[in-house]
Design a protein around this motif. Sequence first.
Motif, PDB file in Angstrom:
ATOM      1  N   ARG A  32      -1.737  12.745  -1.705  1.00 17.09           N
ATOM      2  CA  ARG A  32      -1.833  12.624  -3.161  1.00 17.09           C
ATOM      3  C   ARG A  32      -2.258  13.938  -3.803  1.00 17.09           C
ATOM      4  O   ARG A  32      -1.797  14.279  -4.893  1.00 17.09           O
ATOM      5  CB  ARG A  32      -2.811  11.499  -3.516  1.00 17.09           C
ATOM      6  CG  ARG A  32      -2.286  10.128  -3.145  1.00 17.09           C
ATOM      7  CD  ARG A  32      -3.264   9.018  -3.430  1.00 17.09           C
ATOM      8  NE  ARG A  32      -2.741   7.754  -2.899  1.00 17.09           N
ATOM      9  CZ  ARG A  32      -3.395   6.604  -2.918  1.00 17.09           C
ATOM     10  NH1 ARG A  32      -4.617   6.547  -3.451  1.00 17.09           N
ATOM     11  NH2 ARG A  32      -2.853   5.509  -2.415  1.00 17.09           N
ATOM     12  N   ARG A  87      -1.008  13.783  -7.564  1.00 17.13           N
ATOM     13  CA  ARG A  87      -1.297  12.428  -8.026  1.00 17.13           C
ATOM     14  C   ARG A  87      -2.802  12.187  -8.016  1.00 17.13           C
ATOM     15  O   ARG A  87      -3.540  12.828  -7.259  1.00 17.13           O
ATOM     16  CB  ARG A  87      -0.613  11.394  -7.109  1.00 17.13           C
ATOM     17  CG  ARG A  87       0.898  11.478  -7.152  1.00 17.13           C
ATOM     18  CD  ARG A  87       1.517  10.667  -6.040  1.00 17.13           C
ATOM     19  NE  ARG A  87       1.264   9.245  -6.179  1.00 17.13           N
ATOM     20  CZ  ARG A  87       2.080   8.402  -6.813  1.00 17.13           C
ATOM     21  NH1 ARG A  87       3.188   8.853  -7.386  1.00 17.13           N
ATOM     22  NH2 ARG A  87       1.798   7.114  -6.881  1.00 17.13           N
ATOM     23  N   TYR A 123       6.990   9.328  -2.338  1.00 12.45           N
ATOM     24  CA  TYR A 123       6.962   9.310  -3.794  1.00 12.45           C
ATOM     25  C   TYR A 123       8.378   9.547  -4.301  1.00 12.45           C
ATOM     26  O   TYR A 123       8.828  10.682  -4.435  1.00 12.45           O
ATOM     27  CB  TYR A 123       6.030  10.401  -4.331  1.00 12.45           C
ATOM     28  CG  TYR A 123       4.643  10.331  -3.740  1.00 12.45           C
ATOM     29  CD1 TYR A 123       3.891   9.165  -3.833  1.00 12.45           C
ATOM     30  CD2 TYR A 123       4.080  11.421  -3.082  1.00 12.45           C
ATOM     31  CE1 TYR A 123       2.614   9.084  -3.291  1.00 12.45           C
ATOM     32  CE2 TYR A 123       2.810  11.351  -2.550  1.00 12.45           C
ATOM     33  CZ  TYR A 123       2.081  10.185  -2.647  1.00 12.45           C
ATOM     34  OH  TYR A 123       0.820  10.112  -2.117  1.00 12.45           O
ATOM     35  N   ASP A 134       1.760   4.873   0.195  1.00 11.81           N
ATOM     36  CA  ASP A 134       1.781   6.158   0.889  1.00 11.81           C
ATOM     37  C   ASP A 134       0.863   6.164   2.105  1.00 11.81           C
ATOM     38  O   ASP A 134       0.442   7.223   2.574  1.00 11.81           O
ATOM     39  CB  ASP A 134       1.390   7.286  -0.077  1.00 11.81           C
ATOM     40  CG  ASP A 134       0.117   6.975  -0.861  1.00 11.81           C
ATOM     41  OD1 ASP A 134      -0.538   5.954  -0.559  1.00 11.81           O
ATOM     42  OD2 ASP A 134      -0.228   7.747  -1.776  1.00 11.81           O
TER      43      ASP A 134
END
Length: 348
Positions: free
Chosen positions: A251, A256, A328, A264
């Motif tokens: 992330r 993110r 993603y 994920d």
Amino acid sequence: MSVLYGIAAAATALLLAAALTAALRAFALRTSLGVDRPGGRRAHTRPTPRLGGVAVALATGGVSAAGAVTGLAPLGSTTATLLLAAGAVALIGLLGDLRPVGARARIIVEAGAATVVVHGTQLGLVVGGLAVLWIVFVTNAHSLLDSSDGAMGTVGVVTALGLCVCAGAEGTGALAVVLGLLAASLTGFLMHNWHPARVFLGDCGSLFTGFLIACAALLVNVEHEASASLASLFALTVVAGADTVLVLVSRRRAGRGLLRGGQDHIAHRLRRLGLTVPGAAVVLGAAAALGTLTGVLLHRGTAGVSVVWWLGGAAAVAVGLLLRVPVYGGRRRVRAAEAPRSVDLVRG
């Protein structure tokens, strides 16, 4: 305590957890409490309750308390304190399953419960503080691991059984009983959580399980030489730790939010590589078995501390390879009916 009692207690916990899980699922669907709806954060096509962890906590604690009250399996002050602290963590988790709970409130409760347990180990201020932080990390790492049907339950069963062996070797029979009951309760829950899951563990069960595993790992290793203890702690929780590191690094690299939920995790990436949902759970269980076996061997002095470097290296390589799997807006979408569910780091 007789072997016969241990078998009977484990069977009781398993059946009780299975029955309670079914009852709680029916209750949740009837009242709409703690139910994940299709089209939300979890990729399932039907409303699915997330109250299975309540059954695990009640079965583990209830059978443990029954053994203590009848005198068949006295808990002792340390194990009784651990169960009470785990109960507090389960309660904050249940609240999070029913309504949004902020990260700060959850961590405060977890840290407070961990402090109570660590206080009884007579560790120094600095080491004790680090132990509390480690327990909080592992507790939440197990909550994150609850990201796919059967994954968290399988890893929890394997790790609890390994710690049960360690506790027995330490002569702490009460702790061994509780860990055995935890494994049995999770097995009963898995009857309803194996793909396609009819109920989820939720924060209540995942935090309860993670807290018990983290504290038990600390308690069975606290009297051992520092390097061997640290190596054993790492090995016993390597799967949950690797999943958390994978998610946080992924992330961060993708820009993110770290507290933003998503598909994920390790199980999701294994699905992207072509494994089925049960197959991903089996792989995670096998990895947990390897780590747990290493932890048990380190605890018993059968293996040298150097073996943990091989385990750590394997975990690092696995994380590095899994980071290359697109999650993603990746190459293909997993069918909604088969996709593993996503779990937010913090709900709300």
